[in-house]
Design an enzyme around this catalytic site. Structure first.
Site, PDB file in Angstrom:
ATOM      1  CB  THR A  14      31.766  -9.076 -31.448  1.00 24.54           C
ATOM      2  OG1 THR A  14      32.947  -8.729 -31.965  1.00 24.54           O
ATOM      3  CG2 THR A  14      31.534  -9.196 -29.849  1.00 24.54           C
ATOM      4  CG  ASP A  15      27.553  -8.897 -35.078  1.00 22.95           C
ATOM      5  OD1 ASP A  15      27.676  -7.650 -34.650  1.00 22.95           O
ATOM      6  OD2 ASP A  15      26.352  -9.296 -35.135  1.00 22.95           O
ATOM      7  CB  ALA A  16      30.312  -6.417 -39.303  1.00 20.66           C
ATOM      8  N   GLY A  18      29.488  -5.042 -33.752  1.00 21.34           N
ATOM      9  CA  GLY A  18      30.240  -5.289 -32.430  1.00 21.34           C
ATOM     10  C   GLY A  18      29.485  -5.959 -31.217  1.00 21.34           C
ATOM     11  CG  MET A  19      25.580  -5.915 -30.946  1.00 18.95           C
ATOM     12  SD  MET A  19      23.678  -5.502 -31.566  1.00 18.95           S
ATOM     13  CE  MET A  19      23.656  -5.919 -33.255  1.00 18.95           C
TER      14      MET A  19
END
Length: 129
Positions: A14-16, A18-19
């Protein structure tokens, strides 16, 4: 028919926000493809052939998050002379998150395309959509 591959989304995917980071959808597709081919006995260690990716595209429709149960439906949309056109539909909780289309060409170690025989196409046919 397609092959269904399931697993939970890991935090590192995930990225920052949250995805799932967009490129990691391709990793999910590659995992599903590997499991689909293994289910047919196609991936043998030390094989003299490679599957060279020559085209990839994705349509993102809904976010996928950490710890969600992802389901990847991996199927073959078309078989060419030496190519396989994959279509991967990635879902979570019944919602379509992405559709990825990847074209792989079977080649030798020297990147020379290797035709698929009629028998090999028959072996791959359970994955045809």
């Amino acid at each position: 028919m397609s092959f269904i591959y399931r697993r939970k989304i890991a935090f590192h995917e995930t990225d920052a926000a949250g995805m799932v980071y967009f490129a990691n959808f391709f990793k999910l597709a590659a995992e599903a493809e590997t499991h689909a081919l293994n289910s047919l006995g196609w991936l043998v260690p030390g094989s003299k052939y490679y599957w060279l990716r020559v085209h990839a595209e994705a349509d993102y429709r809904h976010p996928l998050h950490f710890n969600e149960d992802a389901e990847v439906e991996a199927g073959i949309a078309e078989m060419g002379h030496s190519s396989v056109h994959w279509e991967h539909r990635i879902r979570a909780n019944g919602v379509l998150c992405a559709v990825l289309r990847i074209v792989a060409v079977r080649t030798t170690r020297g990147n020379v395309p290797v035709p698929l025989s009629d028998e090999e196409k028959r072996q791959l046919s359970p994955l045809l959509q």
